[in-house]
Design an enzyme around this catalytic site. Structure first.
Site: not given
Ligand code: ARG
Length: 407
Positions: A15, A95, A124, A174
């Site tokens: 990404d 984050r 995110d 990912s």
């Molecule tokens: N579902 C989890 C969260 O919202 C993990 C997200 C993982 N992010 C990623 N870019 N693969 O915190």
């Protein structure tokens, strides 16, 4: 005239690599990349190279492992941070920290744009956007993947055309990784009935039949030693991750409600988080009163929800942290966990502040508890419920009578 600058939160993954090119080509921006090390255990020199090859004019590496552990993970341990009783919040916690570091670079470099590689489907984006707006509302946010509604397949195609190297992992999943856990998304595991293959995991191993033990010591709610070895928090988490993971423990597989409403199948491995929180909760049960525990459970759940949903900078979060901190003064002691073939169980606990008193609990001689007092207690304790029960019987009987009359 030199072009405007964008500072991009750069992981080196698909990404964010694609983002560099889009920011350059479409938005005509000079791209400065920032990689924040929160325990991804990656080759950061390689990531820097990849950023430069992809077109970054400048790159910064920031080691934030210690800050992440002390300012974020420790608060989450004290709050038994789990979303929907399952997910230890690894990505959610990191984050706001990454956003903070990227904002600092943007301010220093005089950039007007800040960029992240989040899609419009996940949590995110919310965590990044809210942190940025809370800390520097003047910065313009560009999220190319979201803004252009790109699919992962389209990204892979674009990356190939632009000669951006893609790892074999990225073709399959990912991944988001830090010391507190690893999230695995996409590919075959988007089928919610499909069992994640062993190759998807990094810390959790599947070949160990033996049983093992791990001992964790806490001081004021913070883990300070593992197996009688004192370590700093980063080392301790890494130690627990490796040890507990080697016994197959730490996989989480559940259906999660994202903030934006989508239900997603999420797979994580977080051996340290699972073990440390289980131990911490158990120790709390030994030292806190039932009233404290009952209320703290509500607080913990609210705290986890705020963090999950990107509201790290909501004042309620810090209000709750103050309450939580106050409860942790007595959460000191030792917990012993048994680990075997993917299962984990507390098998022992002790604390100098224990409210568990053997002379009260014992069924043997030496008991100081006067059982005779309990007779009156049980009579009074059930008083209202007993009265209500006979009233309910009367009410039900008359309802039944009315129904029959109408027939
Ligand atoms: N579902 C989890 C969260 O919202 C993990 C997200 C993982 N992010 C990623 N870019 N693969 O915190």
């Amino acid at each position: 005239m030199s072009s405007d600058k964008a500072v991009l939160a750069y992981s080196g993954g698909l990404d964010t690599s694609v983002c560099i090119k889009y920011l350059q080509k479409l938005y005509k921006l000079d791209v400065i990349t920032v990689t924040v090390d929160c325990g991804q255990n990656e080759d950061f020199k390689q990531i820097e190279k990849k950023a430069k090859v992809s077109g970054a004019v400048k790159h910064f590496y920031i080691d934030a492992k210690k800050e992440f552990a002390t300012e974020y993970v420790i608060l989450s341990i004290k709050a038994n941070g789990m979303y929907q009783n399952k997910y230890p919040l690894a990505t959610a916690l990191v984050r706001p920290l990454i956003a903070t570091k990227v904002i600092e670079v943007a301010n220093r470099e005089g950039a007007s744009v800040i960029s992240h590689g989040c899609t419009g489907k996940g949590n995110d984006q919310i965590r990044f956007d809210i942190t940025i707006r809370a800390l520097n509302p003047k910065l313009k946010i560009i999220a190319p993947i979201r803004d252009m509604n790109l699919t992962r397949d389209a990204e892979i195609k674009f990356a190939k055309k632009q000669n951006i190297p893609i790892s074999t992992q990225a073709m399959k999943y990912s991944i988001d990784l830090n010391i507190w856990g690893r999230a695995i998304e996409g590919g075959s595991i988007e089928n919610a009935y499909f069992e994640p293959p062993e190759e998807a995991f990094q810390f959790v191993k599947f070949n160990n039949e033996e049983a093992g033990y791990i001992e964790l010591e806490f001081e004021k709610g913070i883990p300070v030693s593992a197996d009688n070895k004192r370590m700093n928090i980063v080392e301790l988490i890494q130690y627990v991750n490796n040890k507990v993971g080697a016994f197959g423990v730490g996989i989480i597989d559940h259906i999660e409600d994202r903030v934006i409403g989508i239900k997603s199948r999420e797979v994580y491995e977080a051996p340290a988080a699972v073990a440390i929180i289980e131990a911490h909760k158990d120790l709390e049960k030994m030292v806190l009163t039932k009233h404290e525990l009952q209320f703290k459970q509500i607080v913990d759940e609210q705290w986890s929800w705020l963090v999950y949903s990107g509201l790290w900078y909501e004042p309620l979060r810090t209000d709750l942290d103050r309450f939580i901190a106050e409860t942790q003064n007595r959460v000191s002691g030792r917990v012993k966990l048994k680990i075997q073939k993917g299962s984990l169980r507390v098998v022992g606990r002790e604390s100098k502040y224990s409210l568990y008193k053997n002379d009260l609990a014992t069924y043997n001689i030496g008991s100081t508890f006067d059982q005779r007092l309990a007779k009156g207690f049980s009579e009074l304790w059930g008083l209202q419920s007993i009265i209500a029960n006979s009233t309910i019987k009367e009410v039900n009987a008359s309802v039944e009578k009315g129904r029959k009359n109408r027939q």
